[in-house]
Design a protein around this motif. Structure first.
Motif, PDB file in Angstrom:
ATOM      1  N   ALA A   1     -18.324  25.416 -62.437  1.00  0.00           N
ATOM      2  CA  ALA A   1     -18.329  24.856 -61.090  1.00  0.00           C
ATOM      3  C   ALA A   1     -19.074  25.773 -60.117  1.00  0.00           C
ATOM      4  O   ALA A   1     -19.762  25.307 -59.219  1.00  0.00           O
ATOM      5  N   LEU A   2     -18.946  27.076 -60.298  1.00  0.00           N
ATOM      6  CA  LEU A   2     -19.621  28.005 -59.401  1.00  0.00           C
ATOM      7  C   LEU A   2     -21.131  27.986 -59.573  1.00  0.00           C
ATOM      8  O   LEU A   2     -21.856  28.455 -58.694  1.00  0.00           O
ATOM      9  N   GLU A   3     -21.625  27.480 -60.705  1.00  0.00           N
ATOM     10  CA  GLU A   3     -23.056  27.418 -60.947  1.00  0.00           C
ATOM     11  C   GLU A   3     -23.663  26.091 -60.501  1.00  0.00           C
ATOM     12  O   GLU A   3     -24.858  25.870 -60.702  1.00  0.00           O
ATOM     13  N   SER A   4     -22.877  25.204 -59.915  1.00  0.00           N
ATOM     14  CA  SER A   4     -23.413  23.931 -59.454  1.00  0.00           C
ATOM     15  C   SER A   4     -24.286  24.160 -58.227  1.00  0.00           C
ATOM     16  O   SER A   4     -24.234  25.198 -57.563  1.00  0.00           O
ATOM     17  N   ASP A   5     -25.109  23.147 -57.907  1.00  0.00           N
ATOM     18  CA  ASP A   5     -26.034  23.275 -56.786  1.00  0.00           C
ATOM     19  C   ASP A   5     -25.302  23.371 -55.451  1.00  0.00           C
ATOM     20  O   ASP A   5     -25.724  24.103 -54.551  1.00  0.00           O
ATOM     21  N   ILE A   6     -24.188  22.650 -55.301  1.00  0.00           N
ATOM     22  CA  ILE A   6     -23.449  22.673 -54.031  1.00  0.00           C
ATOM     23  C   ILE A   6     -22.819  24.047 -53.803  1.00  0.00           C
ATOM     24  O   ILE A   6     -22.910  24.619 -52.708  1.00  0.00           O
ATOM     25  N   CYS A   7     -22.181  24.585 -54.845  1.00  0.00           N
ATOM     26  CA  CYS A   7     -21.563  25.910 -54.711  1.00  0.00           C
ATOM     27  C   CYS A   7     -22.621  26.999 -54.527  1.00  0.00           C
ATOM     28  O   CYS A   7     -22.411  27.946 -53.757  1.00  0.00           O
ATOM     29  N   SER A   8     -23.741  26.873 -55.218  1.00  0.00           N
ATOM     30  CA  SER A   8     -24.797  27.870 -55.065  1.00  0.00           C
ATOM     31  C   SER A   8     -25.365  27.866 -53.649  1.00  0.00           C
ATOM     32  O   SER A   8     -25.771  28.906 -53.131  1.00  0.00           O
ATOM     33  N   GLU A   9     -25.365  26.700 -53.006  1.00  0.00           N
ATOM     34  CA  GLU A   9     -25.888  26.615 -51.652  1.00  0.00           C
ATOM     35  C   GLU A   9     -24.899  27.124 -50.613  1.00  0.00           C
ATOM     36  O   GLU A   9     -25.294  27.738 -49.609  1.00  0.00           O
ATOM     37  N   MET A  10     -23.584  26.911 -50.818  1.00  0.00           N
ATOM     38  CA  MET A  10     -22.574  27.277 -49.820  1.00  0.00           C
ATOM     39  C   MET A  10     -21.963  28.652 -50.060  1.00  0.00           C
ATOM     40  O   MET A  10     -21.363  29.212 -49.144  1.00  0.00           O
ATOM     41  N   LEU A  11     -22.094  29.187 -51.267  1.00  0.00           N
ATOM     42  CA  LEU A  11     -21.441  30.448 -51.583  1.00  0.00           C
ATOM     43  C   LEU A  11     -21.938  31.613 -50.725  1.00  0.00           C
ATOM     44  O   LEU A  11     -21.131  32.440 -50.274  1.00  0.00           O
ATOM     45  N   PRO A  12     -23.231  31.770 -50.426  1.00  0.00           N
ATOM     46  CA  PRO A  12     -23.662  32.872 -49.550  1.00  0.00           C
ATOM     47  C   PRO A  12     -23.067  32.796 -48.153  1.00  0.00           C
ATOM     48  O   PRO A  12     -22.759  33.838 -47.560  1.00  0.00           O
ATOM     49  N   ASP A  13     -22.885  31.579 -47.599  1.00  0.00           N
ATOM     50  CA  ASP A  13     -22.257  31.455 -46.273  1.00  0.00           C
ATOM     51  C   ASP A  13     -20.802  31.885 -46.308  1.00  0.00           C
ATOM     52  O   ASP A  13     -20.298  32.515 -45.359  1.00  0.00           O
ATOM     53  N   TRP A  14     -20.105  31.569 -47.390  1.00  0.00           N
ATOM     54  CA  TRP A  14     -18.713  31.996 -47.505  1.00  0.00           C
ATOM     55  C   TRP A  14     -18.620  33.519 -47.630  1.00  0.00           C
ATOM     56  O   TRP A  14     -17.716  34.148 -47.058  1.00  0.00           O
ATOM     57  N   ILE A  15     -19.560  34.116 -48.348  1.00  0.00           N
ATOM     58  CA  ILE A  15     -19.561  35.582 -48.462  1.00  0.00           C
ATOM     59  C   ILE A  15     -19.825  36.227 -47.112  1.00  0.00           C
ATOM     60  O   ILE A  15     -19.222  37.255 -46.765  1.00  0.00           O
ATOM     61  N   ASP A  16     -20.704  35.633 -46.311  1.00  0.00           N
ATOM     62  CA  ASP A  16     -20.957  36.168 -44.972  1.00  0.00           C
ATOM     63  C   ASP A  16     -19.709  36.105 -44.100  1.00  0.00           C
ATOM     64  O   ASP A  16     -19.459  37.012 -43.291  1.00  0.00           O
ATOM     65  N   LEU A  17     -18.900  35.064 -44.226  1.00  0.00           N
ATOM     66  CA  LEU A  17     -17.690  34.935 -43.411  1.00  0.00           C
ATOM     67  C   LEU A  17     -16.594  35.893 -43.852  1.00  0.00           C
ATOM     68  O   LEU A  17     -15.871  36.461 -43.012  1.00  0.00           O
ATOM     69  N   ILE A  18     -16.426  36.104 -45.147  1.00  0.00           N
ATOM     70  CA  ILE A  18     -15.299  36.900 -45.636  1.00  0.00           C
ATOM     71  C   ILE A  18     -15.671  38.368 -45.781  1.00  0.00           C
ATOM     72  O   ILE A  18     -14.920  39.253 -45.352  1.00  0.00           O
ATOM     73  N   PHE A  19     -16.805  38.654 -46.373  1.00  0.00           N
ATOM     74  CA  PHE A  19     -17.176  40.041 -46.663  1.00  0.00           C
ATOM     75  C   PHE A  19     -18.402  40.523 -45.905  1.00  0.00           C
ATOM     76  O   PHE A  19     -18.719  41.707 -45.962  1.00  0.00           O
ATOM     77  N   GLY A  20     -19.129  39.617 -45.242  1.00  0.00           N
ATOM     78  CA  GLY A  20     -20.424  39.981 -44.712  1.00  0.00           C
ATOM     79  C   GLY A  20     -20.481  40.134 -43.217  1.00  0.00           C
ATOM     80  O   GLY A  20     -19.492  40.469 -42.543  1.00  0.00           O
ATOM     81  N   ARG A  21     -21.657  39.834 -42.678  1.00  0.00           N
ATOM     82  CA  ARG A  21     -21.958  40.149 -41.282  1.00  0.00           C
ATOM     83  C   ARG A  21     -21.217  39.264 -40.302  1.00  0.00           C
ATOM     84  O   ARG A  21     -21.082  39.617 -39.124  1.00  0.00           O
ATOM     85  N   LYS A  22     -20.706  38.088 -40.738  1.00  0.00           N
ATOM     86  CA  LYS A  22     -19.987  37.188 -39.845  1.00  0.00           C
ATOM     87  C   LYS A  22     -18.489  37.462 -39.829  1.00  0.00           C
ATOM     88  O   LYS A  22     -17.726  36.685 -39.265  1.00  0.00           O
ATOM     89  N   GLN A  23     -18.055  38.581 -40.407  1.00  0.00           N
ATOM     90  CA  GLN A  23     -16.629  38.896 -40.365  1.00  0.00           C
ATOM     91  C   GLN A  23     -16.223  39.500 -39.026  1.00  0.00           C
ATOM     92  O   GLN A  23     -15.143  39.212 -38.502  1.00  0.00           O
ATOM     93  N   GLN A  24     -17.072  40.329 -38.458  1.00  0.00           N
ATOM     94  CA  GLN A  24     -16.770  40.982 -37.192  1.00  0.00           C
ATOM     95  C   GLN A  24     -18.005  40.964 -36.310  1.00  0.00           C
ATOM     96  O   GLN A  24     -19.121  40.744 -36.775  1.00  0.00           O
TER      97      GLN A  24
END
Length: 629
Positions: A1-24
């Motif tokens: 499921a993580l290799e699907s096109d939808i997850c591949s497109e949205m996964l970087p945005d989720w990383i930005d919110l939780i671990f990345g530049r959009k956290q603080q």
């Protein structure tokens, strides 16, 4: 499921919110990703709170509400490259969309071929890379006269424009090829903009697999050599119908310039190793290790490890050797080490029966050996047998009409006497079986079929081969293990490796479309290779009967040729600019001693000039002191 096109497109945005530049910070406020200050990592030091009530309240609030993880990234997380992106690694399965093939309701290849007889319906449906390829996508290189010529049984694409082939008599053949692309002005500007600009985040449109325009420029290299480059041993007796047993590495040895060739040493159990230069057509090194097996070598298979297989680590090759004495040896060649003189492992389990075919997979850590009655799987780490299984017994009634057979006829199913066997990284074993109707000592009928097993030994499915194709000569899977290429008769067939649709035919590459011509039926493909690298296959090379070579272009060859031409021009310009430096280096004995030689010579010249001037002028400042007259 993580290799699907939808997850591949949205996964970087989720990383930005939780671990990345959009956290603080400001980016978190704009993204509405702001929480209470106690939830952020490092916002409060609970151990330094002196008030016991406040400390407990803070701990309870963090425990009940939760805490944000540590901020790991401060820049936008990179997105996964698109499936049809130019910078993405293109595999052979992408040409057939193998990820969706097992679940799609694709019609059989025979029905598709019948429907495409009409030119109007030829453009409908999905195009196949080999069956629907135009005439400009392939070139046929025949052997020079006089003949007859031996067939090319082993093919390997090396470097960026070279091809090494070995015929059945053990003689090396060298080829050079290039693709001459034809770009229009708008295509050139578009390609330049694609290489200089960043890829867009929108999903790319579906490309035509035959969008590359151009033609092949290929030739057979005929070097002036004193001795014909060949294997140390090859059976030339007329009564011996066996071809030379040889394997060519995909890894480049000796500073990435030579190919390793492993073959039968003397027909009595010895193993020969050679380093062949595909550019100059020379054999740079040769070693024969005697008495490795008690009988002749029957099959050899090689699999790259390390950098050659697209993984990390030191590059090299795993080599498995099967013999007629029923034993199998495993060798490991490292590109930066010396050649081994003894095998790493020795494996048995066939009860002395001759080994027909062998296969090794460095990704699975498993090797396989096939005899007439058994297929054994071994661990490449310690040589222990994992399991063995016999040929399928229930497929004989499917491939042969056993109800109409005469009396006293025996149906016998064994593994076919061929070296065509391979391992898929998905955990499958593909072999060839032979079902015979035997009456006394006569064979009434024989049917060959492809058999699909799991590494646990469970039989998944079977696919019968056409009688006119004969026994398969070579079989190897794709890099991701979703398909297998079978070289048999006058063509190559592509079969799906899946438990849902086992060994379903998805494409076919024929040497000649005229199946009724006698000359076409004599043409046989013995080996097939894709290159120039495992990471970017843009050309296919097939070794055929009478010493002929067939080259076939794949999607992306024009872009690859353009990039390779730029790199070649850059290296050529660098070589030209390096000629003056090389001349100075040869004259003064090296760059490191250039300064000392130059300043040493200047120092001696200055001393001599200073002495002469001082003697003539008299005085330290070169002024002559004249006395009063």
């Amino acid at each position: 499921a993580l290799e699907s096109d939808i997850c591949s497109e949205m996964l970087p945005d989720w990383i930005d919110l939780i671990f990345g530049r959009k956290q603080q910070g400001k980016a978190a406020i704009e993204a509405q990703n702001v929480y209470f200050y106690l939830t952020y990592y490092g916002s409060v030091d609970v151990a330094n709170i002196e008030d016991e009530g406040l400390r407990q309240a803070t701990e309870l609030q963090i425990a009940h509400f939760g805490q944000c993880p540590m901020q790991l990234f401060y820049r936008r997380h990179a997105k996964k490259q698109a499936r049809d992106g130019h910078r993405r690694r293109q595999t052979l399965s992408d040409l057939y969309d193998m990820k969706m093939a097992p679940l799609s309701s694709q019609r059989s290849l025979d029905k598709v071929a019948l429907e495409r007889t009409d030119k109007e319906d030829h453009t409908t449906g999905r195009l196949l890379p080999f069956m629907d390829a135009p005439l400009s996508y392939w070139v046929h290189l025949g052997a020079p006269p006089p003949g007859p010529h031996a067939p090319l049984i082993s093919i390997r694409l090396a470097l960026s424009d070279r091809c090494l082939a070995v015929d059945s008599k053990g003689i090396f053949h060298f080829f050079r090829w290039a693709w001459k692309p034809e770009f229009e002005e708008d295509e050139l500007s578009e390609s330049d903009s694609d290489t200089n600009s960043h890829e867009t985040e929108d999903a790319p449109e579906k490309e035509d697999i035959f969008s590359d325009k151009g033609c092949f420029v290929a030739q057979r290299e005929l070097f002036s050599f004193r001795n014909i480059p060949r294997l140390p041993y090859a059976s030339v007796a007329s009564e011996d119908t066996r071809h030379a047993t040889v394997g060519v590495s995909k890894t480049l040895f000796a500073n990435k310039s030579l190919l390793l060739v492993v073959s039968d040493g003397d027909g009595k159990g010895a193993l020969a190793m050679q380093l062949v230069d595909p550019i100059k057509g020379e054999i740079r090194g040769e070693v024969i290790v005697p008495s490795i097996h008690a009988d002749c070598v029957t099959s050899i298979d090689m699999d790259p490890i390390g950098t050659a297989s697209g993984q990390g680590g030191v590059g090299g090759e795993l080599v498995i050797v099967g013999s007629a004495d029923g034993s199998v040896t495993l060798w490991r060649f490292i590109s930066s080490h010396y050649w081994p003189l003894r095998p790493r492992l020795r494996m048995m389990g066939h009860g002395g029966a001759s080994i027909f075919g062998v296969a090794v997979s460095s990704a699975l850590g498993v090797c396989a050996s096939v005899s007439s009655k058994l297929c054994c799987l071994f661990d490449v780490g310690n040589g222990a047998m994992i399991r063995n299984f016999t040929p399928p017994t229930g497929t004989g009634s499917i491939h042969i009409d056993t109800d109409a057979k005469p009396e006293n006829v025996i149906v016998e199913t064994t593994f076919a006497d061929t070296s065509a066997v391979c391992l898929s990284v998905l955990g499958f074993v593909i072999a060839v079986s032979s079902t015979k109707l035997i009456l006394g000592e006569d064979v009434l009928k024989e049917v060959l079929s492809l058999e699909l097993y799991t590494v646990e030994g469970r039989h998944v499915g079977s696919h019968p081969l056409e009688p006119q194709r004969g026994v398969p000569k070579k079989m190897f899977p794709t890099v991701d293990g979703r398909a297998v290429f079978v070289c048999a008769g006058g063509g190559v067939s592509v079969h799906l490796v899946s438990s849902i649709r086992p060994l379903a035919t998805v494409d076919r590459w024929r040497l000649s479309e005229d199946t009724g011509n006698d000359a076409s039926t004599e043409q046989v493909i013995y080996d097939l290779d894709f290159g120039p690298t495992v990471a970017r296959p843009v050309v296919a090379a097939a070794g055929c009967t009478a010493g002929t070579l067939r080259l076939h272009a794949l999607q992306g060859i024009s872009r690859w040729s353009q990039e390779h031409q730029r790199n070649t021009v850059s290296s050529a310009v660098g070589s030209v600019l390096a000629l003056p430096a090389q001349t100075v280096k040869n004259a003064l004995g090296g760059v490191s001693s250039f300064g000392s030689n130059f300043f040493g010579s200047a120092k001696e010249i200055s001393k001599e000039a200073f002495t002469v001037v001082k003697e003539r002028e008299g005085g330290f400042f070169f002024r002559k002191r004249r006395g009063r007259e």
